[in-house]
Write a protein that holds these residues in place. Structure first.
Motif, mmCIF file in Angstrom:
data_model
loop_
_atom_site.group_PDB
_atom_site.id
_atom_site.type_symbol
_atom_site.label_atom_id
_atom_site.label_comp_id
_atom_site.label_asym_id
_atom_site.label_seq_id
_atom_site.Cartn_x
_atom_site.Cartn_y
_atom_site.Cartn_z
ATOM 1 N N CYS A 215 -6.083 -3.049 5.828
ATOM 2 C CA CYS A 215 -6.147 -1.651 6.287
ATOM 3 C C CYS A 215 -6.916 -1.575 7.600
ATOM 4 N N SER A 216 -6.477 -0.714 8.478
ATOM 5 C CA SER A 216 -7.053 -0.653 9.824
ATOM 6 C C SER A 216 -8.545 -0.325 9.804
ATOM 7 N N VAL A 217 -8.995 0.468 8.830
ATOM 8 C CA VAL A 217 -10.391 0.894 8.810
ATOM 9 C C VAL A 217 -11.339 -0.242 8.424
ATOM 10 N N ILE A 218 -10.838 -1.304 7.811
ATOM 11 C CA ILE A 218 -11.708 -2.389 7.351
ATOM 12 C C ILE A 218 -11.271 -3.747 7.882
ATOM 13 N N LEU A 219 -10.165 -3.786 8.638
ATOM 14 C CA LEU A 219 -9.613 -5.055 9.098
ATOM 15 C C LEU A 219 -10.618 -5.854 9.918
ATOM 16 N N ALA B 13 -15.252 -7.933 2.304
ATOM 17 C CA ALA B 13 -15.722 -6.692 2.929
ATOM 18 C C ALA B 13 -14.954 -5.484 2.404
ATOM 19 N N ALA B 14 -13.659 -5.640 2.190
ATOM 20 C CA ALA B 14 -12.856 -4.521 1.696
ATOM 21 C C ALA B 14 -13.256 -4.144 0.271
ATOM 22 N N ALA B 15 -13.519 -5.136 -0.562
ATOM 23 C CA ALA B 15 -13.946 -4.868 -1.942
ATOM 24 C C ALA B 15 -15.303 -4.181 -1.965
ATOM 25 N N LEU B 16 -16.210 -4.621 -1.101
ATOM 26 C CA LEU B 16 -17.528 -4.004 -1.025
ATOM 27 C C LEU B 16 -17.429 -2.549 -0.592
ATOM 28 N N ALA B 17 -16.584 -2.275 0.405
ATOM 29 C CA ALA B 17 -16.405 -0.897 0.869
ATOM 30 C C ALA B 17 -15.790 -0.033 -0.228
ATOM 31 N N ALA B 18 -14.861 -0.603 -0.997
ATOM 32 C CA ALA B 18 -14.235 0.156 -2.087
ATOM 33 C C ALA B 18 -15.242 0.453 -3.190
ATOM 34 N N GLU B 19 -16.123 -0.495 -3.488
ATOM 35 C CA GLU B 19 -17.182 -0.250 -4.470
ATOM 36 C C GLU B 19 -18.065 0.917 -4.034
ATOM 37 N N THR B 20 -18.434 0.920 -2.766
ATOM 38 C CA THR B 20 -19.300 1.979 -2.239
ATOM 39 C C THR B 20 -18.633 3.342 -2.350
ATOM 40 N N THR C 203 0.803 -1.231 0.000
ATOM 41 C CA THR C 203 0.000 0.000 0.000
ATOM 42 C C THR C 203 0.828 1.269 0.000
ATOM 43 N N CYS C 204 2.165 1.162 0.052
ATOM 44 C CA CYS C 204 3.040 2.335 0.116
ATOM 45 C C CYS C 204 2.854 3.214 -1.122
ATOM 46 N N ARG C 205 2.589 4.500 -0.899
ATOM 47 C CA ARG C 205 2.334 5.434 -1.994
ATOM 48 C C ARG C 205 3.620 5.972 -2.623
ATOM 49 N N HIS C 206 4.759 5.631 -2.059
ATOM 50 C CA HIS C 206 6.025 6.101 -2.598
ATOM 51 C C HIS C 206 6.666 4.992 -3.431
ATOM 52 N N GLY C 207 7.436 5.392 -4.403
ATOM 53 C CA GLY C 207 8.127 4.422 -5.237
ATOM 54 C C GLY C 207 7.407 4.069 -6.528
#
Length: 322
Positions: free
Chosen positions: A220-224, A233-240, A149-153
């Motif tokens: 991720c902590s918000v969906i773990l 569950a993470a895919a469903l939250a991302a769809e929303t 998930t690192c946004r750098h590189g």
């Protein structure tokens, strides 16, 4: 590939699970010896009900299966007992393990990439007990979550674009009219955004459909917490989230908004499943192949790109001497 990996007992137990359960479908000699011996006698035609070795193998097999699936010696010689020990049918999340290499360079074998992919898939420590070279004071975690998930590189953007390009190519092969990165500057708000990673002409009852690809991690902590109890569950939250952010923009342009959400472990969201099922129908006609085979190829090719790009992101953060 696995011979160069120091596999722990837990990882080896997971490797013996079927593919759809997050394993590798590897058979255990001690667990399958009895079933293999019975199957050999059954198909050879040399087995008899009074064979002492057959009786011992049946008794051993019956200790490994539920009472409902227990067999008698006579039935072992008459039925294809090997079916009882077959691994489960592969699920879409691990179709990458069965996928046929595609025409792109990132499908090919690369030193260390596939070994790292297996290590990550089995939950082995991928951190090397080191710090992220792109994020000062940030330690790499054993499950590779930060590396993924690192946004750098540049790995997050590269992974997204490679997966987008593979989805685009699948639609192109189905002879559908598609284009990439559409919508820039066409809406009143947030003019610099592109609502469509891929735009399909006439997909939804004559309306164009904007496919918006997103890759999310269930760690991720918000969906773990939800991911521990609900698969996808993470895919469903991302769809929303995507429907909320891009839905109004697409509506303004007269497009249908279809989020294609996938978790880092290869679990796709419901709208992605529906879209790929319809795509497979088109491809099956053009390829003269069964739809079920085409569906497996779609998920296999997409998840090959996903998993190997994750392995490359982890390798990019290893210390030079690791």
């Amino acid at each position: 590939m696995c011979s160069a990996i120091n596999v722990t007992n837990d990882a080896w137990s997971q490797a013996q699970l079927g593919l759809k359960f997050g394993g590798l479908g590897l058979r255990s000699l001690s667990h399958h010896a009895a079933a293999a011996f019975i199957a050999s006698l059954s198909f050879s035609g040399f087995g008899t009900a009074d064979n002492i070795h057959l009786k011992q193998a049946v008794a051993m097999l019956n200790t490994q299966v539920s009472p409902f699936n227990a067999i008698a010696v006579n039935s072992a010689l008459e039925s294809p007992i090997h079916q009882k020990s077959s691994p489960p049918v592969s699920g879409c999340s691990s179709c990458f393990l069965l996928a046929i290499s595609g025409p792109f360079p990132w499908f090919g074998l690369a030193p260390g990439v596939d070994q790292m992919a297996i290590r990550w898939w089995l939950g082995l420590d991928t951190s090397g007990r080191s710090m992220c070279p792109f994020c000062p004071d940030t330690a790499l975690d054993p499950l590779g979550h930060h590396a993924v998930t690192c946004r750098h590189g540049g790995d997050v953007v590269t992974r997204h674009n490679r997966l987008r390009d593979e989805v685009f190519d699948l639609f192109r092969r189905a002879h559908l009219s598609v284009s990439v990165e559409r919508g820039h500057g066409l809406t009143r708000d947030l003019a610099h955004t592109r609502p469509a990673d891929i735009l399909i002409a006439g997909w939804d009852r004559g309306k164009p459909a904007a496919l918006d690809l997103t890759i999310t991690s269930p760690l991720c902590s918000v969906i773990l917490g939800e991911s521990c109890y609900q698969a996808g569950a993470a895919a469903l939250a991302a769809e929303t989230r995507k429907l909320h952010s891009n839905g109004p923009k697409c509506q303004e342009l007269g497009w249908s908004c279809i989020p294609l959400a996938v978790e880092t472990y290869g679990n796709w969201g419901k709208q992605a499943h529906d879209t790929f099922s319809r795509l497979a129908s088109f491809l099956a006609i053009h390829q003269s192949s069964p739809k079920a085979v085409v569906v497996a190829e779609i998920y296999g090719q997409l998840n090959v790109v996903l998993v190997r790009s994750i392995a490359r992101a982890i390798l990019a953060r290893e210390l030079p001497h690791s």
